[in-house]
Scaffold this motif. Sequence first.
Motif, PDB file in Angstrom:
ATOM      1  N   VAL A 547      14.939  74.189  39.844  1.00  0.00           N
ATOM      2  CA  VAL A 547      14.741  72.740  39.971  1.00  0.00           C
ATOM      3  C   VAL A 547      14.068  72.190  38.717  1.00  0.00           C
ATOM      4  O   VAL A 547      14.421  71.112  38.229  1.00  0.00           O
ATOM      5  N   LEU A 548      13.100  72.927  38.173  1.00  0.00           N
ATOM      6  CA  LEU A 548      12.431  72.470  36.959  1.00  0.00           C
ATOM      7  C   LEU A 548      13.409  72.384  35.788  1.00  0.00           C
ATOM      8  O   LEU A 548      13.361  71.430  34.994  1.00  0.00           O
ATOM      9  N   SER A 549      14.307  73.347  35.678  1.00  0.00           N
ATOM     10  CA  SER A 549      15.288  73.287  34.589  1.00  0.00           C
ATOM     11  C   SER A 549      16.239  72.107  34.783  1.00  0.00           C
ATOM     12  O   SER A 549      16.686  71.489  33.807  1.00  0.00           O
ATOM     13  N   TYR A 550      16.555  71.749  36.042  1.00  0.00           N
ATOM     14  CA  TYR A 550      17.369  70.556  36.313  1.00  0.00           C
ATOM     15  C   TYR A 550      16.653  69.300  35.834  1.00  0.00           C
ATOM     16  O   TYR A 550      17.249  68.451  35.147  1.00  0.00           O
ATOM     17  N   LEU A 551      15.372  69.163  36.194  1.00  0.00           N
ATOM     18  CA  LEU A 551      14.616  67.984  35.764  1.00  0.00           C
ATOM     19  C   LEU A 551      14.522  67.929  34.236  1.00  0.00           C
ATOM     20  O   LEU A 551      14.603  66.840  33.639  1.00  0.00           O
ATOM     21  N   SER A 552      14.376  69.082  33.603  1.00  0.00           N
ATOM     22  CA  SER A 552      14.320  69.124  32.140  1.00  0.00           C
ATOM     23  C   SER A 552      15.636  68.674  31.534  1.00  0.00           C
ATOM     24  O   SER A 552      15.659  67.897  30.574  1.00  0.00           O
ATOM     25  N   ALA A 553      16.733  69.159  32.093  1.00  0.00           N
ATOM     26  CA  ALA A 553      18.053  68.763  31.582  1.00  0.00           C
ATOM     27  C   ALA A 553      18.291  67.278  31.790  1.00  0.00           C
ATOM     28  O   ALA A 553      18.836  66.586  30.912  1.00  0.00           O
ATOM     29  N   LEU A 554      17.885  66.751  32.948  1.00  0.00           N
ATOM     30  CA  LEU A 554      18.054  65.324  33.226  1.00  0.00           C
ATOM     31  C   LEU A 554      17.225  64.495  32.249  1.00  0.00           C
ATOM     32  O   LEU A 554      17.685  63.460  31.740  1.00  0.00           O
ATOM     33  N   GLY A 555      15.992  64.946  31.975  1.00  0.00           N
ATOM     34  CA  GLY A 555      15.143  64.223  31.037  1.00  0.00           C
ATOM     35  C   GLY A 555      15.700  64.230  29.626  1.00  0.00           C
ATOM     36  O   GLY A 555      15.743  63.187  28.955  1.00  0.00           O
ATOM     37  N   VAL A 556      16.142  65.394  29.153  1.00  0.00           N
ATOM     38  CA  VAL A 556      16.722  65.486  27.812  1.00  0.00           C
ATOM     39  C   VAL A 556      18.004  64.661  27.725  1.00  0.00           C
ATOM     40  O   VAL A 556      18.241  63.943  26.746  1.00  0.00           O
ATOM     41  N   GLY A 557      18.834  64.753  28.767  1.00  0.00           N
ATOM     42  CA  GLY A 557      20.075  63.985  28.775  1.00  0.00           C
ATOM     43  C   GLY A 557      19.816  62.493  28.703  1.00  0.00           C
ATOM     44  O   GLY A 557      20.474  61.772  27.945  1.00  0.00           O
ATOM     45  N   TRP A 558      18.835  62.019  29.495  1.00  0.00           N
ATOM     46  CA  TRP A 558      18.554  60.583  29.497  1.00  0.00           C
ATOM     47  C   TRP A 558      18.020  60.112  28.149  1.00  0.00           C
ATOM     48  O   TRP A 558      18.401  59.052  27.640  1.00  0.00           O
ATOM     49  N   LEU A 559      17.121  60.890  27.524  1.00  0.00           N
ATOM     50  CA  LEU A 559      16.618  60.515  26.204  1.00  0.00           C
ATOM     51  C   LEU A 559      17.756  60.459  25.187  1.00  0.00           C
ATOM     52  O   LEU A 559      17.793  59.569  24.323  1.00  0.00           O
ATOM     53  N   LEU A 560      18.699  61.387  25.296  1.00  0.00           N
ATOM     54  CA  LEU A 560      19.851  61.386  24.404  1.00  0.00           C
ATOM     55  C   LEU A 560      20.721  60.153  24.640  1.00  0.00           C
ATOM     56  O   LEU A 560      21.126  59.469  23.692  1.00  0.00           O
ATOM     57  N   PHE A 561      21.009  59.854  25.911  1.00  0.00           N
ATOM     58  CA  PHE A 561      21.857  58.702  26.227  1.00  0.00           C
ATOM     59  C   PHE A 561      21.195  57.393  25.805  1.00  0.00           C
ATOM     60  O   PHE A 561      21.840  56.497  25.263  1.00  0.00           O
ATOM     61  N   ASP A 562      19.885  57.279  26.065  1.00  0.00           N
ATOM     62  CA  ASP A 562      19.185  56.015  25.856  1.00  0.00           C
ATOM     63  C   ASP A 562      18.881  55.761  24.385  1.00  0.00           C
ATOM     64  O   ASP A 562      19.102  54.655  23.879  1.00  0.00           O
ATOM     65  N   HIS A 563      18.391  56.785  23.675  1.00  0.00           N
ATOM     66  CA  HIS A 563      17.891  56.568  22.318  1.00  0.00           C
ATOM     67  C   HIS A 563      18.875  56.960  21.218  1.00  0.00           C
ATOM     68  O   HIS A 563      18.718  56.505  20.074  1.00  0.00           O
ATOM     69  N   VAL A 564      19.847  57.780  21.539  1.00  0.00           N
ATOM     70  CA  VAL A 564      20.794  58.226  20.509  1.00  0.00           C
ATOM     71  C   VAL A 564      22.159  57.560  20.685  1.00  0.00           C
ATOM     72  O   VAL A 564      22.672  56.905  19.770  1.00  0.00           O
ATOM     73  N   ILE A 565      22.741  57.699  21.873  1.00  0.00           N
ATOM     74  CA  ILE A 565      24.084  57.161  22.106  1.00  0.00           C
ATOM     75  C   ILE A 565      24.036  55.661  22.375  1.00  0.00           C
ATOM     76  O   ILE A 565      24.939  54.923  21.970  1.00  0.00           O
ATOM     77  N   GLY A 566      23.003  55.200  23.074  1.00  0.00           N
ATOM     78  CA  GLY A 566      22.877  53.776  23.337  1.00  0.00           C
ATOM     79  C   GLY A 566      23.399  53.332  24.690  1.00  0.00           C
ATOM     80  O   GLY A 566      23.607  52.131  24.900  1.00  0.00           O
ATOM     81  N   TRP A 567      23.594  54.264  25.630  1.00  0.00           N
ATOM     82  CA  TRP A 567      23.981  53.862  26.984  1.00  0.00           C
ATOM     83  C   TRP A 567      22.759  53.303  27.698  1.00  0.00           C
ATOM     84  O   TRP A 567      21.665  53.878  27.629  1.00  0.00           O
ATOM     85  N   THR A 568      22.939  52.220  28.395  1.00  0.00           N
ATOM     86  CA  THR A 568      21.799  51.555  29.024  1.00  0.00           C
ATOM     87  C   THR A 568      21.355  52.225  30.316  1.00  0.00           C
ATOM     88  O   THR A 568      20.262  51.956  30.809  1.00  0.00           O
ATOM     89  N   ALA A 569      22.195  53.066  30.889  1.00  0.00           N
ATOM     90  CA  ALA A 569      21.863  53.694  32.169  1.00  0.00           C
ATOM     91  C   ALA A 569      22.758  54.904  32.383  1.00  0.00           C
ATOM     92  O   ALA A 569      23.748  55.105  31.674  1.00  0.00           O
ATOM     93  N   MET A 570      22.388  55.712  33.375  1.00  0.00           N
ATOM     94  CA  MET A 570      23.279  56.765  33.870  1.00  0.00           C
ATOM     95  C   MET A 570      24.132  56.184  34.981  1.00  0.00           C
ATOM     96  O   MET A 570      23.718  55.255  35.683  1.00  0.00           O
ATOM     97  N   ASP A 571      25.303  56.738  35.153  1.00  0.00           N
ATOM     98  CA  ASP A 571      26.119  56.369  36.300  1.00  0.00           C
ATOM     99  C   ASP A 571      25.361  56.735  37.579  1.00  0.00           C
ATOM    100  O   ASP A 571      24.597  57.710  37.614  1.00  0.00           O
ATOM    101  N   VAL A 572      25.564  55.955  38.629  1.00  0.00           N
ATOM    102  CA  VAL A 572      24.803  56.174  39.868  1.00  0.00           C
ATOM    103  C   VAL A 572      25.042  57.564  40.455  1.00  0.00           C
ATOM    104  O   VAL A 572      24.178  58.101  41.167  1.00  0.00           O
ATOM    105  N   SER A 573      26.197  58.174  40.175  1.00  0.00           N
ATOM    106  CA  SER A 573      26.513  59.488  40.752  1.00  0.00           C
ATOM    107  C   SER A 573      26.005  60.654  39.916  1.00  0.00           C
ATOM    108  O   SER A 573      25.932  61.784  40.412  1.00  0.00           O
TER     109      SER A 573
END
Length: 686
Positions: A547-573
């Motif tokens: 579970v901790l590795s899932y939260l880590s992956a979600l956190g890294v993914g969101w930082l990548l999407f938000d600050h690098v790629i420029g997506w404003t949000a994750m898809d709800v699913s």
Amino acid sequence: MEHFDHRTNNFPLARLVGHRRSLVVLLVGIALSGLVFAFAPEPTTGSEAGSNLPDTAEAARASEALAALPDAGEAPAFIVFSREDGRLSEQDLGAIAQRTHDLAQELEVQASPPIPAETGDVALVTLPVESGLTSDENSQIVDTIREAASTDLPDGLSAQVTGAPAVFADLGEVFSGADTRLLLVTASVVALLLIITYRSPWLWIVPLAVIGIGDRVAAEVLETFSAWADFPVDGSITGITSVLVFGAGTNYALLLIARYREELRRHESRHSAMRFAVGAAAPAILSSSGTVVLGLLALLIADSPFVTRIGMAGAIGIVVAVFFALVVLPAAMTLPGRWLFWPFVPRFGDEDPSHRGWWHGVGRAVTRRPWPVLITSLAVLIAMAVGTLSLRTGLGQSEQFLDTPESIQAQETLSDAFPAGTSSPTRIATTPEHLDAVVQAANEVDGVDRATPAEASDSVAEVSVVLGEEPESDAAIATIRDLRSALDEADPDALVGGTDAEAVDERDTAAHDRQLVIPIVLAIVLAMLLILLRSVVAAVLLAASTVLSYLSALGVGWLLFDHVIGWTAMDVSTPLLAFIFLVALGVDYNIFLTARAREEMRATGDATESIVTALAVTGGVITSAGVLLAAVFAVLGVLPLVLLAQLGVVVGVGVLLDTVVVRSIVTPALVRLCGKRFWWPSALGR
């Protein structure tokens, strides 16, 4: 020579391996595959296949209430005529009127007259399109509108089509040829990684061919289930299922082949070696695949139709993958003989090189200083997980495609000249008695450009509301929530529907599903670990680390999407599906490692030595499996939907964290610190 439990030779699936039995099993597997290919019916497809909107949502109930109106079976398509180099001329307006007249006659519908914008460079035409069509039927109508609207226009004048039918058609175009493209890219990635793993010019062909056939069989079985159960599927569902089959199936194949190669050094007969390999590897494979299947089936209790369809489709795919990995693959591997591993052929009596390899050194280093290693690893994972604190979900309609299709380009053109919500009007279902009060209340809500009466019957009246914000944007979502609150006094039974209202309900549904499904999946994972390892301590620690590795992956993914790629949000699913795939699939690697450690523990009674040996023996194959699974999920990026790209990135990062950090460092350190207590309350813990 080490001691091993020779009861594995009597494992039921192991009995299918033999000189003649292997050939029979292989031929039966091929025959069954051929029958599936020959008789599988066409699947059920439809616009609802990818919907996150349950029937109980307010927007769905509004649509059902408005279905009683005379024109309820229609959805508006908007033709946006524009000129970039100046205002529309009289000649332009005349050509637009002629195009509109011809289209209305060709489609036998009533089109609105052209409405010029105040800016003078854009004109809008509304054309009704029958709703509830199949993807192909809708796409044909939209293609007809686009072709006819662009014919014989003056130079510099362009026509674009948007609205719900056009967006649905563009979504279907995204998956045009996607199955073939996804299969070719996935197979190429798997082939490359298998060649690197085995360093053999032909060994990789056998598992790739078996799992590739399994993938196509899974696709046909899914289509059969789709037609039989009226279970709509689309390209996103079949794409994710294919990735699951290839990723999980190849992982199981890697584990089995690694154990087979190990047993070839202990047995002179290749059939005996495979029987022991199947008997030793099958319990771990069945436990891990059972965890994945049960986790996916847990999605059936979710409210989101898309999530439940992913769950059922994925479960079907995993079951097929396990059948081909544990039944067909052993037969295919034993027929050629040892030369299949050339040039690194395992000979009878050879020493196993893994016991003095790199992973053995890693195990020794981790268990020598477990506290510093564990604290550092956990600190890194927790730091990565901090990114989830700012996570946002809910993509706007224009943000759901990696490439901008015509329908989204038309929306952008339209929003520059008209209120942004013109192409996606909000629909309110009320009664004729409350119509005036609802219209007045709606017009007083901030963010509403205008609310006007539309169709009405004796029992139902519709109010059409145009918002001033981009469809499905955060501002539009907030306006819908304010609108629903404002209507409570005007008409407590009023229902707000439309694209933006659906987005609100989808976000609420996704949040509810996460709260409902995640605890159940965690319980399933714990139960499967308890059954396999017979240890409460091991089950709790392994589940927590995953579970901790899932939260880590979600956190890294969101930082990548938000600050690098420029997506404003994750898809709800994305968060829920990533959780299912990472926790259910990610725990596989801990299962493979600790199942082998338990086997070694029975032989030696030394907890530290057992985990070091298990890591040494399984380290290479599990790392290869993790890299391969991460790469396969990354292949989802060939399908130009943001949901699939996000899912591929998050799952890929999570799998690598599970493989490299959790399984290689955290788990051995935990075993070293707990000692025999890691296996409590089983006999090994005493």
